[in-house]
Design a protein around this motif. Structure first.
Motif, PDB file in Angstrom:
ATOM      1  N   PHE A 130       0.839  -1.194   0.000  1.00 50.05           N
ATOM      2  CA  PHE A 130       0.000   0.000   0.000  1.00 50.05           C
ATOM      3  C   PHE A 130       0.872   1.241   0.000  1.00 50.05           C
ATOM      4  CE2 PHE A 130      -2.025  -3.337   2.558  1.00 50.05           C
ATOM      5  CZ  PHE A 130      -3.062  -3.634   1.699  1.00 50.05           C
ATOM      6  N   ASN A 179      -4.480   4.556  -4.456  1.00 50.12           N
ATOM      7  CA  ASN A 179      -5.166   4.014  -5.620  1.00 50.12           C
ATOM      8  C   ASN A 179      -5.700   5.157  -6.465  1.00 50.12           C
ATOM      9  OD1 ASN A 179      -6.457   2.481  -7.428  1.00 50.12           O
ATOM     10  ND2 ASN A 179      -8.027   1.688  -6.037  1.00 50.12           N
ATOM     11  N   GLY A 234     -11.278   1.363  -6.610  1.00 48.79           N
ATOM     12  CA  GLY A 234     -10.756   0.150  -6.020  1.00 48.79           C
ATOM     13  C   GLY A 234     -11.740  -0.996  -6.139  1.00 48.79           C
ATOM     14  N   ASN A 242      -8.047  -3.758  -1.444  1.00 49.00           N
ATOM     15  CA  ASN A 242      -6.816  -3.029  -1.694  1.00 49.00           C
ATOM     16  C   ASN A 242      -6.371  -2.210  -0.490  1.00 49.00           C
ATOM     17  OD1 ASN A 242      -9.160  -1.445  -2.098  1.00 49.00           O
ATOM     18  ND2 ASN A 242      -7.932   0.149  -3.054  1.00 49.00           N
ATOM     19  N   GLY A 262      -5.842  -5.434  -9.472  1.00 43.80           N
ATOM     20  CA  GLY A 262      -4.709  -4.956  -8.687  1.00 43.80           C
ATOM     21  C   GLY A 262      -4.256  -3.590  -9.155  1.00 43.80           C
ATOM     22  N   GLN A 263      -4.749  -2.532  -8.514  1.00 47.32           N
ATOM     23  CA  GLN A 263      -4.429  -1.175  -8.945  1.00 47.32           C
ATOM     24  C   GLN A 263      -3.418  -0.494  -8.039  1.00 47.32           C
ATOM     25  OE1 GLN A 263      -7.960   1.086  -9.613  1.00 47.32           O
ATOM     26  NE2 GLN A 263      -8.939  -0.484 -10.867  1.00 47.32           N
ATOM     27  N   ASN A 264      -3.158  -1.082  -6.887  1.00 49.08           N
ATOM     28  CA  ASN A 264      -2.138  -0.510  -6.008  1.00 49.08           C
ATOM     29  C   ASN A 264      -0.761  -1.025  -6.397  1.00 49.08           C
ATOM     30  OD1 ASN A 264      -3.823   1.031  -4.511  1.00 49.08           O
ATOM     31  ND2 ASN A 264      -4.053  -0.454  -2.850  1.00 49.08           N
ATOM     32  N   THR A 322       0.575  -4.943  -6.287  1.00 48.18           N
ATOM     33  CA  THR A 322      -0.477  -5.935  -6.473  1.00 48.18           C
ATOM     34  C   THR A 322      -0.535  -6.343  -7.936  1.00 48.18           C
ATOM     35  OG1 THR A 322      -2.162  -4.242  -6.848  1.00 48.18           O
ATOM     36  CG2 THR A 322      -1.815  -4.986  -4.571  1.00 48.18           C
ATOM     37  N   TRP A 380      -2.527 -11.383   2.456  1.00 49.93           N
ATOM     38  CA  TRP A 380      -2.022 -11.261   1.086  1.00 49.93           C
ATOM     39  C   TRP A 380      -1.121 -12.462   0.753  1.00 49.93           C
ATOM     40  CZ3 TRP A 380      -3.624  -7.335  -2.120  1.00 49.93           C
ATOM     41  CH2 TRP A 380      -4.315  -6.289  -1.497  1.00 49.93           C
TER      42      TRP A 380
END
Length: 575
Positions: free
Chosen positions: A338, A342, A346, A352, A512-514, A517, A537
């Motif tokens: 993190f 983002n 999300g 996320n 997975g936008q972070n 990820t 995770w």
């Protein structure tokens, strides 16, 4: 002012002192007009004060409104802290403070400007009446004086005419040449003139007595009364303006206690500011739920066979409480996923986010959905009652007209309830009330719950520290894959890729936008290179260019049996 006509003051005597009474009336007329002008000037002053109070109150209200938090905005959420609550209380009290200035304006308008304006009109009428009576009295005495003067001149003229007639008669009587008839005629003329003089004398005497009486009444009764009324009028004006000034102060004084209460409330709000409470709110709002990273072990490169691998920055000791060795030679073997915000929308389950933030978001979403359900149910109940009314009283409306809307509301409520169940399921997973969706897979990998990192690291140790200084690739065909160079994995450029310890199947689609990820599609098969360490995770790999973290609840993990054998063999070597 009645003393203006007294003997010791200014006496009003016709002719002897000119028109002194008229002069006094002129002076009083100017003075009373000046008094009315002063009163009107004070009314204007108070009126402008009321306008200032209204303008000030309006500006205070606008100021308070300007800094009020907007409803349903992020700014409104910020007002849960004690300091911002105190500021909000200050804004509310300033609004009440402005209201007191409006009260000042209203009271001054009604009690001062309104009353004095009516009084000025009455004062002008009274003043006009008094001076009208004064002018009338002046005209009357002047008329009497003119009558006296006319009677006096007539008496004087008749006396002179009688004297001339008497002298003519005596002259004619002494003249021997004048006939007796002419003498008799002259005598009769003299007697007539004498009688006319006597009549004029009597008239003059009567007129004089009448004038003296009128003059006495004028200067000792009528004029003093008029002056007295003007004096009383002027004194009432002076008293009235003094009372208005007192009211001016009282209007302000009446609101002082309320203004004091407003200031007391502001002080009370300021004293309620609690820095400890605000700090705790910040902690509760932003805590992630992650455990702090463990200590980094010393790496002794002088003993290649006994070299230990540094522990992951996120892995913590399990089982016996000892720290677990982790694959990789740098402290960032596993970064927190993190690092960056983002930038897009999300995932629906907020996976996320860190665990604690995710729990809060899920709880907030459940509360919002429950509120929406309640609104829909209230509308449905209202329409149901309306339909009952239409059924009992058809003339009021068609009961069938609301059926379509009732059906829509029922569908909406059902959809919202399904949404609530879905989010409550995710919330239950986060809070640990229900087992994760991949519990069966977790049971399959239960043997490695406390040992998986040791197995992987032992494998890595064997791979990097074989007796001949080289390592084999028999354990997995994935060891030659390279990790893509991203901001998240900048420090892995010089390291060998992690070996696979099993495979997994994506149970759900994950975007997975972070940073750190990876996106997966439902049903997709991928390689597992690092198992869940308790933070929710799992690290997976798709190919040599793509790897990253996905929520453990989104995948079903199948650990490779060979990894277990390698772990056992490495354990024997270490013994």
């Amino acid at each position: 002012m009645a003393e203006l006509s007294s003997a010791g003051g200014m006496e009003f005597k016709p002719k002897r002192q000119g028109s002194s009474d008229k002069d006094q009336f002129d002076n009083l007329e100017k003075h009373t007009q000046w008094g009315i002008d002063v009163l009107e000037k004070y009314i204007k002053f108070v009126k402008e004060r009321t306008e200032i109070e209204l303008s000030y109150a309006k500006q205070l209200r606008n100021l308070s409104k300007k800094y009020q938090p907007k409803k349903n905005s992020k700014e409104e959420e910020e007002y849960r802290y004690t300091s911002t609550k105190a500021f909000l209380a200050t804004l509310n009290e300033m609004n009440d403070y402005a209201g007191q200035h409006e009260v000042i304006s209203e009271n001054m308008t009604s009690l001062i400007t309104g009353e004095l304006t009516r009084y000025v009109q009455e004062l002008k009428q009274e003043r006009k009446s008094h001076f009208h009576d004064g002018r009338k009295a002046q005209q009357h005495i002047e008329t009497c004086w003119k009558q006296l003067e006319a009677s006096k001149r007539r008496f004087e003229r008749d006396c002179k005419e009688a004297d001339r007639a008497q002298q003519y008669f005596e002259k004619m009587d002494a003249d021997i040449n004048v006939t007796k008839a002419d003498v008799e005629k002259a005598r009769q003329q003299a007697q007539l003139r004498h009688q006319m003089a006597e009549d004029s004398k009597a008239e003059y005497s009567s007129t004089l007595q009448k004038f003296n009486s009128e003059q006495h009444d004028h200067y000792y009764t009528h004029i003093p009364n008029i002056f007295q009324k003007i004096q009383e009028m002027e004194e009432r004006r002076i008293v009235r303006i003094g009372e208005s000034m007192k009211t001016f102060a009282e209007v302000d004084r009446q609101v002082i206690p309320i203004i004091g209460k407003c200031l007391d409330e502001i002080t009370k709000a300021a004293e309620s500011v609690d820095h400890k409470s605000d700090s705790q709110m910040v902690i509760e709002a932003f805590k992630s739920g992650f455990e702090p990273p463990g200590d980094i072990d010393f790496e002794d490169f002088t003993q290649p066979m006994k070299r230990t691998i540094s522990e992951s920055s996120l892995s913590n000791s399990r089982g016996d409480g000892k720290s677990e060795p982790k694959f990789g030679s740098k402290s960032k073997g596993k970064l927190w996923p993190f690092i960056k915000k983002n930038k897009g929308a999300g995932p629906e389950d907020f996976s996320n986010l860190p665990p604690e933030q995710r729990r809060k978001k899920l709880q907030q979403k459940v509360d919002e959905l429950n509120k929406d359900i309640q609104k829909e149910m209230d509308q449905r109940d209202a329409l149901t009652k309306m339909k009952d009314v239409y059924i009992k009283n058809p003339q009021m409306g068609d009961a069938a007209s609301v059926d379509h809307r009732l059906a829509e509301l029922g569908q909406n409520i059902e959809k919202l309830r399904l949404e609530v169940q879905k989010f409550e399921g995710w919330l239950a997973e986060v809070e640990g009330r229900l087992p994760p969706r991949n519990e069966q897979a977790r049971r399959q990998s239960g043997l490695y719950e406390a040992q998986n990192t040791s197995a992987v690291n032992s494998c890595a140790q064997d791979r990097e520290s074989s007796p001949d200084g080289s390592y084999t690739e028999e354990q997995s065909q994935e060891t030659e894959m390279k990790i893509p160079a991203t901001d998240f994995d900048d420090e892995f450029d010089d390291e060998e890729p992690l070996p696979t310890i099993g495979t997994c199947k994506a149970l759900y689609t994950f975007e997975g936008q972070n940073e750190g990820t990876i996106s997966v599609a439902e049903g997709e098969m991928l390689y597992v290179i690092e198992e869940d360490k308790g933070d929710g995770w799992t690290r997976i790999r798709r190919n040599e260019d793509e790897e990253g973290y996905v929520p453990t609840s989104y995948v079903e993990v199948y650990l490779d049996k060979n990894a277990k054998d390698v772990y056992k063999s490495l354990q024997k070597i270490s013994e």
